[in-house]
Design a protein around this motif. Structure first.
Motif, PDB file in Angstrom:
ATOM      1  N   ASN A  59       0.808  -1.239   0.000  1.00 16.48           N
ATOM      2  CA  ASN A  59       0.000   0.000   0.000  1.00 16.48           C
ATOM      3  C   ASN A  59       0.836   1.282   0.000  1.00 16.48           C
ATOM      4  N   ARG A  60       1.991   1.237  -0.654  1.00 17.99           N
ATOM      5  CA  ARG A  60       2.797   2.457  -0.793  1.00 17.99           C
ATOM      6  C   ARG A  60       2.177   3.308  -1.901  1.00 17.99           C
ATOM      7  N   MET A  61       1.529   4.387  -1.515  1.00 26.19           N
ATOM      8  CA  MET A  61       0.865   5.237  -2.513  1.00 26.19           C
ATOM      9  C   MET A  61       0.863   6.689  -2.052  1.00 26.19           C
ATOM     10  N   VAL A  62       0.784   7.565  -3.030  1.00 25.44           N
ATOM     11  CA  VAL A  62       0.776   8.999  -2.735  1.00 25.44           C
ATOM     12  C   VAL A  62      -0.049   9.696  -3.808  1.00 25.44           C
ATOM     13  N   LEU A  63      -0.742  10.763  -3.405  1.00 24.23           N
ATOM     14  CA  LEU A  63      -1.561  11.543  -4.333  1.00 24.23           C
ATOM     15  C   LEU A  63      -0.818  12.820  -4.704  1.00 24.23           C
ATOM     16  N   PHE A  64      -0.753  13.120  -6.012  1.00 22.90           N
ATOM     17  CA  PHE A  64      -0.070  14.322  -6.487  1.00 22.90           C
ATOM     18  C   PHE A  64      -1.050  15.264  -7.167  1.00 22.90           C
ATOM     19  N   ASP A  65      -0.926  16.520  -6.829  1.00 21.38           N
ATOM     20  CA  ASP A  65      -1.612  17.602  -7.536  1.00 21.38           C
ATOM     21  C   ASP A  65      -0.522  18.355  -8.282  1.00 21.38           C
ATOM     22  N   ASN A  66      -0.388  18.070  -9.571  1.00 18.30           N
ATOM     23  CA  ASN A  66       0.695  18.674 -10.352  1.00 18.30           C
ATOM     24  C   ASN A  66       0.369  20.077 -10.859  1.00 18.30           C
ATOM     25  N   LYS A  67      -0.859  20.546 -10.560  1.00 18.15           N
ATOM     26  CA  LYS A  67      -1.262  21.875 -11.017  1.00 18.15           C
ATOM     27  C   LYS A  67      -1.183  22.930  -9.909  1.00 18.15           C
ATOM     28  N   THR A  68      -1.016  22.486  -8.679  1.00 15.77           N
ATOM     29  CA  THR A  68      -1.047  23.432  -7.558  1.00 15.77           C
ATOM     30  C   THR A  68       0.108  24.428  -7.603  1.00 15.77           C
ATOM     31  N   THR A  69      -0.173  25.610  -7.122  1.00 20.20           N
ATOM     32  CA  THR A  69       0.875  26.641  -7.003  1.00 20.20           C
ATOM     33  C   THR A  69       1.237  26.855  -5.531  1.00 20.20           C
ATOM     34  N   ASN A  70       0.583  26.095  -4.661  1.00 23.91           N
ATOM     35  CA  ASN A  70       0.832  26.188  -3.225  1.00 23.91           C
ATOM     36  C   ASN A  70       2.165  25.521  -2.886  1.00 23.91           C
ATOM     37  N   LYS A  71       3.143  26.312  -2.476  1.00 26.40           N
ATOM     38  CA  LYS A  71       4.484  25.789  -2.222  1.00 26.40           C
ATOM     39  C   LYS A  71       4.484  24.749  -1.102  1.00 26.40           C
ATOM     40  N   ARG A  72       3.700  24.978  -0.074  1.00 25.42           N
ATOM     41  CA  ARG A  72       3.653  24.028   1.047  1.00 25.42           C
ATOM     42  C   ARG A  72       3.086  22.680   0.582  1.00 25.42           C
ATOM     43  N   LYS A  73       2.037  22.742  -0.221  1.00 26.99           N
ATOM     44  CA  LYS A  73       1.412  21.521  -0.737  1.00 26.99           C
ATOM     45  C   LYS A  73       2.387  20.767  -1.643  1.00 26.99           C
ATOM     46  N   LYS A  74       3.106  21.517  -2.474  1.00 25.76           N
ATOM     47  CA  LYS A  74       4.110  20.913  -3.346  1.00 25.76           C
ATOM     48  C   LYS A  74       5.157  20.174  -2.526  1.00 25.76           C
ATOM     49  N   ALA A  75       5.652  20.848  -1.495  1.00 27.45           N
ATOM     50  CA  ALA A  75       6.712  20.260  -0.664  1.00 27.45           C
ATOM     51  C   ALA A  75       6.215  19.029   0.089  1.00 27.45           C
ATOM     52  N   GLU A  76       4.970  19.094   0.594  1.00 25.02           N
ATOM     53  CA  GLU A  76       4.424  17.989   1.386  1.00 25.02           C
ATOM     54  C   GLU A  76       4.254  16.720   0.555  1.00 25.02           C
ATOM     55  N   GLN A  77       3.743  16.852  -0.686  1.00 20.90           N
ATOM     56  CA  GLN A  77       3.523  15.659  -1.494  1.00 20.90           C
ATOM     57  C   GLN A  77       4.855  15.040  -1.940  1.00 20.90           C
ATOM     58  N   VAL A  78       5.849  15.894  -2.198  1.00 23.55           N
ATOM     59  CA  VAL A  78       7.178  15.359  -2.550  1.00 23.55           C
ATOM     60  C   VAL A  78       7.812  14.687  -1.341  1.00 23.55           C
ATOM     61  N   GLN A  79       7.666  15.294  -0.174  1.00 17.77           N
ATOM     62  CA  GLN A  79       8.241  14.721   1.043  1.00 17.77           C
ATOM     63  C   GLN A  79       7.610  13.373   1.371  1.00 17.77           C
ATOM     64  N   LYS A  80       6.297  13.266   1.161  1.00 21.69           N
ATOM     65  CA  LYS A  80       5.627  11.996   1.408  1.00 21.69           C
ATOM     66  C   LYS A  80       6.155  10.918   0.455  1.00 21.69           C
ATOM     67  N   LEU A  81       6.358  11.310  -0.798  1.00 18.06           N
ATOM     68  CA  LEU A  81       6.900  10.369  -1.772  1.00 18.06           C
ATOM     69  C   LEU A  81       8.287   9.895  -1.349  1.00 18.06           C
ATOM     70  N   LEU A  82       9.144  10.834  -0.949  1.00 20.40           N
ATOM     71  CA  LEU A  82      10.521  10.480  -0.573  1.00 20.40           C
ATOM     72  C   LEU A  82      10.557   9.619   0.689  1.00 20.40           C
ATOM     73  N   SER A  83       9.577   9.803   1.574  1.00 21.66           N
ATOM     74  CA  SER A  83       9.510   8.934   2.760  1.00 21.66           C
ATOM     75  C   SER A  83       9.147   7.513   2.349  1.00 21.66           C
ATOM     76  N   LEU A  84       8.337   7.382   1.298  1.00 24.37           N
ATOM     77  CA  LEU A  84       8.008   6.055   0.760  1.00 24.37           C
ATOM     78  C   LEU A  84       9.220   5.440   0.072  1.00 24.37           C
ATOM     79  N   VAL A  85      10.030   6.278  -0.579  1.00 26.32           N
ATOM     80  CA  VAL A  85      11.272   5.798  -1.207  1.00 26.32           C
ATOM     81  C   VAL A  85      12.205   5.251  -0.129  1.00 26.32           C
TER      82      VAL A  85
END
Length: 298
Positions: A183-209
């Motif tokens: 169940n390693r999964m993450v949701l990405f919003d590639n259209k967002t301009t919210n810097k915090r949201k961008k950082a959070e989704q990338v950080q979640k991905l890297l924690s799964l890595v």
């Protein structure tokens, strides 16, 4: 900082800034054309490194590598691939791209990001993606997989979470894939301009890595492992071929034995008939001689 050429493209080489305590990570994006692989790669890198646009036709024609150096010195390599498992993709092209992908990932692949979109239902070709991956890389590849869902903005607009989507729309094949990769999964919003949201989704991905790295004892999926799997596959294929050949030879031998037994039986029957005919002829000859002898005496 220096510049070097990779696959015809100029890329920044920040390798000298990497810290030995922060090893590089190489991520490979895989998925159907139109699912947002290139856009996801750009989100991970934090810049427009890959060509990306909404289109049913693939923008990426061959595997490309781009990288970014994070503030802690860790290097993130991202390899974007064309739609390898689209129905229109030839097997020869897939083979070449897999080899290119392995070649680009010099230090090995730390995670395979299998990209799906929450916009619409999965297609028939996506249902066979796990089979294709396991056929090419072996069953071990599931230990390196992370599922990335794109279209997070659509869910947000509908006040839905990824869990809501999976609970309502998740097909059986996708449940199987999620189970295989813990169940390693993450949701990405590639259209967002919210810097915090961008950082959070990338950080979640890297924690799964990092979770993938722990699961594999820090060992990436390497060229050596790939060749081991290829050799193992070839050995299995050879064993199956030999087993089939042995079965065919055994069947042919049994058929030959049956044929020989039939011939022998036929010969025995013919000899028996000949013997019976000979005995009958001898008997008739003796009876004829007796009759002749009586005629002479008369």
């Amino acid at each position: 900082m220096s510049l070097y050429k990779m696959g015809g493209d100029m890329m920044e080489d920040d390798w000298e800034f990497a810290s030995s305590s922060n090893p590089n990570r190489t991520l490979v994006l895989v998925g159907r054309t139109g699912n947002g692989k290139s856009a996801t790669g750009n989100s991970i890198l934090g810049k427009k490194a890959f060509k990306s646009k909404a289109s049913s036709r693939g923008v990426t024609s061959t595997s490309e590598l781009r990288r970014v150096v994070q503030e802690d010195g860790q290097i993130i390599n991202v390899i974007d691939t064309p739609g390898l498992f689209d129905l229109s993709t030839a097997a020869e092209f897939i083979g070449k791209e897999i080899v290119r992908c392995i070649t680009l990932a010099e230090g090995g692949i730390h995670a395979v990001l299998l990209v799906f979109t929450v916009r619409g239902r999965p297609t028939d070709e996506e249902q066979s993606v796990l089979y294709h991956l396991q056929t090419l890389f072996g069953s071990k590849i599931s230990d390196y997989m992370i599922i990335v869902f794109t279209g997070g903005d659509d869910l947000e607009d509908n006040d839905e979470t990824l869990e809501d989507y999976l609970g309502q729309e998740c097909p059986e094949f996708l449940k199987e894939i999620l189970e295989l990769c813990d169940n390693r999964m993450v949701l990405f919003d590639n259209k967002t301009t919210n810097k915090r949201k961008k950082a959070e989704q990338v950080q979640k991905l890297l924690s799964l890595v990092d979770a993938v790295a722990r699961k594999n004892n820090g060992k990436p999926f390497t060229d050596e492992l790939f060749h081991e799997l290829q050799v193992e596959t070839k050995l299995k294929e050879t064993a199956k071929r030999l087993e089939k050949q042995l079965g065919e030879e055994q069947a042919a031998r049994l058929e030959a034995e049956e044929r020989a037994n039939e011939v022998q039986k036929r010969s025995s029957d013919e000899i028996k008939k000949l013997r019976e005919n000979l005995e009958r002829a001898e008997k008739e000859t003796k009876e004829l001689q007796k009759k002749l002898g009586k005629c002479i005496n008369l």
